[in-house]
Design an enzyme around this catalytic site. Structure first.
Site, PDB file in Angstrom:
ATOM      1  N   GLU A   1      34.933  53.852  41.189  1.00 37.95           N
ATOM      2  CA  GLU A   1      33.754  54.555  41.709  1.00 37.95           C
ATOM      3  C   GLU A   1      33.872  56.054  41.469  1.00 37.95           C
ATOM      4  O   GLU A   1      33.503  56.846  42.323  1.00 37.95           O
ATOM      5  CB  GLU A   1      33.533  54.262  43.201  1.00 37.95           C
ATOM      6  CG  GLU A   1      33.779  52.838  43.667  1.00 37.95           C
ATOM      7  CD  GLU A   1      33.043  51.764  42.890  1.00 37.95           C
ATOM      8  OE1 GLU A   1      32.005  52.075  42.275  1.00 37.95           O
ATOM      9  OE2 GLU A   1      33.526  50.622  42.867  1.00 37.95           O
TER      10      GLU A   1
ATOM     11  N   ASN B   1      37.168  37.313  43.210  1.00 44.16           N
ATOM     12  CA  ASN B   1      37.309  38.657  42.686  1.00 44.16           C
ATOM     13  C   ASN B   1      38.254  38.593  41.493  1.00 44.16           C
ATOM     14  O   ASN B   1      38.010  37.807  40.586  1.00 44.16           O
ATOM     15  CB  ASN B   1      37.765  39.590  43.815  1.00 44.16           C
ATOM     16  CG  ASN B   1      37.476  41.055  43.535  1.00 44.16           C
ATOM     17  OD1 ASN B   1      37.477  41.481  42.386  1.00 44.16           O
ATOM     18  ND2 ASN B   1      37.225  41.835  44.557  1.00 44.16           N
TER      19      ASN B   1
ATOM     20  N   ASP C   1      28.333  45.860  43.708  1.00 44.26           N
ATOM     21  CA  ASP C   1      29.785  45.915  43.466  1.00 44.26           C
ATOM     22  C   ASP C   1      30.356  44.600  42.956  1.00 44.26           C
ATOM     23  O   ASP C   1      31.483  44.249  43.273  1.00 44.26           O
ATOM     24  CB  ASP C   1      30.526  46.351  44.758  1.00 44.26           C
ATOM     25  CG  ASP C   1      31.944  46.836  44.466  1.00 44.26           C
ATOM     26  OD1 ASP C   1      32.240  47.150  43.296  1.00 44.26           O
ATOM     27  OD2 ASP C   1      32.758  46.877  45.398  1.00 44.26           O
TER      28      ASP C   1
ATOM     29  N   ARG D   1      32.409  37.200  40.516  1.00 44.76           N
ATOM     30  CA  ARG D   1      32.328  37.797  41.858  1.00 44.76           C
ATOM     31  C   ARG D   1      30.929  37.624  42.462  1.00 44.76           C
ATOM     32  O   ARG D   1      30.770  37.579  43.674  1.00 44.76           O
ATOM     33  CB  ARG D   1      32.700  39.282  41.729  1.00 44.76           C
ATOM     34  CG  ARG D   1      32.850  40.001  43.052  1.00 44.76           C
ATOM     35  CD  ARG D   1      33.606  41.310  42.862  1.00 44.76           C
ATOM     36  NE  ARG D   1      33.492  42.160  44.024  1.00 44.76           N
ATOM     37  CZ  ARG D   1      34.099  43.327  44.159  1.00 44.76           C
ATOM     38  NH1 ARG D   1      34.872  43.801  43.189  1.00 44.76           N
ATOM     39  NH2 ARG D   1      33.949  44.054  45.249  1.00 44.76           N
TER      40      ARG D   1
ATOM     41  N   TRP E   1      40.036  46.242  34.811  1.00 44.70           N
ATOM     42  CA  TRP E   1      41.225  46.141  35.673  1.00 44.70           C
ATOM     43  C   TRP E   1      41.827  44.756  35.804  1.00 44.70           C
ATOM     44  O   TRP E   1      42.663  44.512  36.661  1.00 44.70           O
ATOM     45  CB  TRP E   1      41.064  46.848  37.012  1.00 44.70           C
ATOM     46  CG  TRP E   1      39.844  46.646  37.846  1.00 44.70           C
ATOM     47  CD1 TRP E   1      38.637  47.258  37.683  1.00 44.70           C
ATOM     48  CD2 TRP E   1      39.705  45.827  39.013  1.00 44.70           C
ATOM     49  NE1 TRP E   1      37.766  46.862  38.659  1.00 44.70           N
ATOM     50  CE2 TRP E   1      38.393  45.997  39.489  1.00 44.70           C
ATOM     51  CE3 TRP E   1      40.564  44.979  39.693  1.00 44.70           C
ATOM     52  CZ2 TRP E   1      37.911  45.334  40.618  1.00 44.70           C
ATOM     53  CZ3 TRP E   1      40.091  44.322  40.824  1.00 44.70           C
ATOM     54  CH2 TRP E   1      38.772  44.504  41.275  1.00 44.70           C
TER      55      TRP E   1
ATOM     56  N   ASP F   1      31.852  43.508  40.330  1.00 46.40           N
ATOM     57  CA  ASP F   1      32.674  43.623  39.132  1.00 46.40           C
ATOM     58  C   ASP F   1      32.841  42.267  38.465  1.00 46.40           C
ATOM     59  O   ASP F   1      33.099  41.277  39.149  1.00 46.40           O
ATOM     60  CB  ASP F   1      34.092  44.070  39.506  1.00 46.40           C
ATOM     61  CG  ASP F   1      34.168  45.485  40.010  1.00 46.40           C
ATOM     62  OD1 ASP F   1      34.209  46.383  39.178  1.00 46.40           O
ATOM     63  OD2 ASP F   1      34.221  45.677  41.243  1.00 46.40           O
TER      64      ASP F   1
END
Lengths: 553, 163
Positions: A189, A386, A299, A326, A238, A301
């Protein structure tokens, strides 16, 4: 007493007799032919986290016993997947890499590189190492890529890839493909535009780069943002990608666009945020992409591990990418063309009312644009899953994913911050004078008192041909654990409540469990040491190895 | 660190400032007598007295406003806090153990039973369990005045720890 003295000698003798060859690209390519080892983050290029080892099986799993514990010196939760090469286990936590005897957990060496604590601002924890030849590779929070001699534990080279002051960090386990290391930076972010890149194994020099958010107005992708909003589009990397040797494509999931919680400045799809990108491994050229959540304000991801598999599809075997996202949907994509084949919710969701014929999600009314101040949408901010590695077992034909079910947490939309390097750029700031949200507001009851309707964690087994759930193993608290399956139909996983367990991969029956007293937030791996099968998992800031009691068959 | 300490002290000052308001509507001393004579301590603990089966009320004045306290007495089911929930565990022989839930996970459930025993059950060894979120406290038979007195008394129950 005598036995106690003799045993270490025996272990030494075995270890000395072991041939420890270099980890050639040929070996990585055929990692499944040496299930005694764990050579890549995902347990092979297909990232199936499926092992051919069968010493442990649904009958003897109940006898699993603790073999050793490894406690690194930092307090940080361990999320790294270890590597195991010919009896040596390599792992990383915070500022230290360690080589351990995989049979006893004793340390051969540690390699220290002091990561400035401020560089790990949002605790995106290091996910693991890569190995090629006799060299380990570590991507550090503060943006360095370090090559380490796997025998000596000393640095061979250390290259700065990104500047963490600019809002970047590195935390993925690199992917070795031939003579290249493939990885990319993350921004949490902070609006630093990210990429997937290949670096020379010998030197760390960059060989190609694919931007996941554009860096120029001339890039046609910039038009999918608005105005110059692309300049701080983020879209981090990531979690490690996968590789298909047949097509020479490497697949990577990308993170959310910035500012994440407020998309007002970036109307459009915001490519390549929340995508899977299929890149030519030699050139980095984009072959295809699929965007799971266009114009994301929640959010979600798409940093999940792409699982490559061949599954029955309309009566024929089809090469696919399996993806539990997600955003709460399980996807099947054609691996060669990227064609959307299936999208089916695997947890309760309220944002999507269907897909059009090319697989574009149709958002529910009231979801897009997101109302100011926030709202409820399922799955909540942490998503239906996630970054936790799923597993695919070719033996059962099922896909296994750690999921958050009935999970509702309000998501807010605030002011968009003025961008500055390394500063928060989340679109979630409190307008001046607005009341502070009470701490913990909207978060459900503590798991100690929570009912199933208020949310629960589960390992779910899905039939990838239909997305249909075959079974689920329910926990009370949520889970951040990866999943491991074996050819003997064992499944290992855990959760936030600290349990680590073995299930029957066919029906989800509980076979064995133990409580490790802290969140299991890593992917378990399995290997052989001295001919015996071990399962290793991390809970909180320690690593635990399990195996059958000495003398058992 | 400094900021958070300051925050706590501020909250304390606010609570003190608000205290006289409650006193006006009820008599705390009378309220104490009502609590001691109405069976509240069969379930609740206040300081060194009473049972630990129900929620501990020793610091309830810090946690709940006068309005909330009134509601929790006159309409106990209106808002049951998650940490005050109960659980009914059905054993293999069909008998049921009830108590305030302390914790649970995929493998087990923990509670404090009516005899104040801490009990833990493995889910493998029971038929099942249900978390109870309503019907946990019987509505006491009190006059409006008694309720006001009890609320005044409960509002005085505050933590003794230095801020």
């Amino acid at each position: 007493m005598i036995a106690g003295v003799l045993r270490p000698l025996l272990v030494l003798a075995c270890a000395a007799a072991m041939v420890s060859a270099q980890v050639t690209s040929e070996r990585i390519l055929h990692a499944n032919k040496e299930p005694q080892n764990w050579l890549t983050y995902g347990g092979g290029y297909a990232s199936q986290r499926y092992s051919l080892l069968t010493q442990l099986n649904p009958t003897n799993a109940k006898d699993l016993k603790l073999k050793w514990v490894y406690r690194p010196k930092y307090m940080e939760k361990m999320e790294a997947t270890p590597l195991v090469v010919d009896g040596v286990l390599y792992t990383v936590q915070n500022s230290e890499v360690a080589a351990l005897d995989a049979a006893t957990g004793r340390i051969f060496w540690t390699f220290h590189y002091a990561v400035p604590p401020e560089s790990n601002q949002y605790v995106m924890v290091v996910k693991g190492l890569a190995i090629a030849g006799d060299t380990l590779f570590w991507a550090t929070y503060d943006g360095h890529l370090i090559a380490i001699d796997a025998k000596a534990g000393t640095a061979i080279w250390n290259k700065k890839l990104v500047d963490w002051h600019q809002g970047y960090q590195l935390n993925v386990a690199p992917l070795v493909v031939k003579d290249k290391l493939i990885l990319g930076p993350a921004t949490n972010e902070e609006g630093a535009n990210c990429w997937v890149a290949a670096y020379d194994i010998k030197t760390g020099n960059e060989l190609w780069r694919f931007y996941t958010a554009p860096i120029s107005d001339d890039d046609p992708v910039a038009k999918t943002w608005f105005g110059d909003s692309w300049k701080h589009g983020g879209s981090p990397i990531w979690v490690t990608g996968s590789y298909d040797p047949e097509t020479n494509l490497t697949f990577w999931g990308t993170g959310n666009p910035n500012p994440g919680w407020n998309g007002d400045k970036r109307p459009g799809d915001d490519l390549y945020s929340d995508c899977v990108v299929a890149l030519d491994a030699d050139t980095g050229k984009l072959k295809w992409h699929y965007q799971f959540t266009p114009h994301d304000e929640y959010d979600w991801d798409s940093v999940q591990v792409p699982v490559l598999a061949t599954i029955p599809w309309e009566g024929k075997p089809r090469k696919v990418v399996l993806w539990a996202n997600r955003n709460g949907f399980f996807y099947v994509l054609d691996r060669i063309s990227g064609k959307f084949l299936l999208g089916k919710a695997f947890v309760k969701q309220t944002w999507n009312v269907g897909f059009d014929e090319v697989g574009r999600p149709m958002k529910a009314p009231g979801i897009d644009p997101k109302p100011t101040n926030g709202m409820h949408v399922l799955p909540g901010t942490q998503g239906g899953t996630n970054w936790y590695s799923p597993s695919f077992s070719p033996n059962t034909g099922l896909f296994y994913v750690s999921s958050w079910e009935n999970y509702d947490a309000p998501t807010s939309k605030g002011l968009i911050e003025v961008w500055r390097p390394g500063g928060k750029y989340s679109g979630n700031s409190r307008p001046p004078g607005a009341p502070r949200r009470p701490r913990g507001a909207g978060r459900g009851p503590s798991p100690a008192f929570r009912t199933e309707a208020e949310g629960y964690g589960a390992v779910k087994a899905l039939d990838p041909s239909t997305g249909q759930q075959k079974w689920e193993f329910k926990m009370v608290d949520y889970t951040e654990s990866g999943v491991l399956t074996t050819a003997s139909d064992l499944l290992f996983s855990g959760g936030k409540e600290g349990n680590f367990f073995a299930l029957n991969a066919r029906d989800g029956a509980l076979l064995w469990h133990t409580n490790l007293g802290g969140t299991v937030a890593s992917g378990p791996v399995t290997y052989l040491a001295n001919g015996r099968q071990y399962v290793v998992v991390c809970a909180d800031n320690a690593m635990y190895a399990f195996g059958l009691p000495d003398g058992a068959d | 660190m400094v900021e958070s300490l300051l925050g706590k002290r501020m909250a304390c000052v606010l609570a003190l400032a608000a205290a006289p308001l409650f006193a006006q509507s009820g008599d705390a001393a009378k309220g104490k007598a009502v609590v001691e004579s109405s069976g509240c301590l069969r379930c609740h603990r206040i300081g060194e007295n009473g049972s630990r089966t129900g929620p501990n009320l020793s610091e309830i004045g810090d946690k709940r406003s006068a309005e909330q306290l009134k509601t929790s007495i006159t309409d106990p089911d209106a808002e049951v806090l998650a940490e005050n929930r109960f659980v009914a565990v059905t054993l293999k022989d069909g008998s049921v153990v009830r108590g305030r839930i302390l914790n649970h996970d995929a493998m087990s459930v923990q509670l404090i039973d009516g005899k104040q025993n801490l009990r833990s059950f493995l889910t493998a060894n029971i038929r099942g369990y249900t978390i109870l979120t309503k019907g946990l406290m019987p509505k006491p038979n009190l006059t409006d005045e008694q309720v006001a007195d009890v609320v005044a008394y409960l509002s005085t129950l505050k933590g003794t720890e230095a801020p």
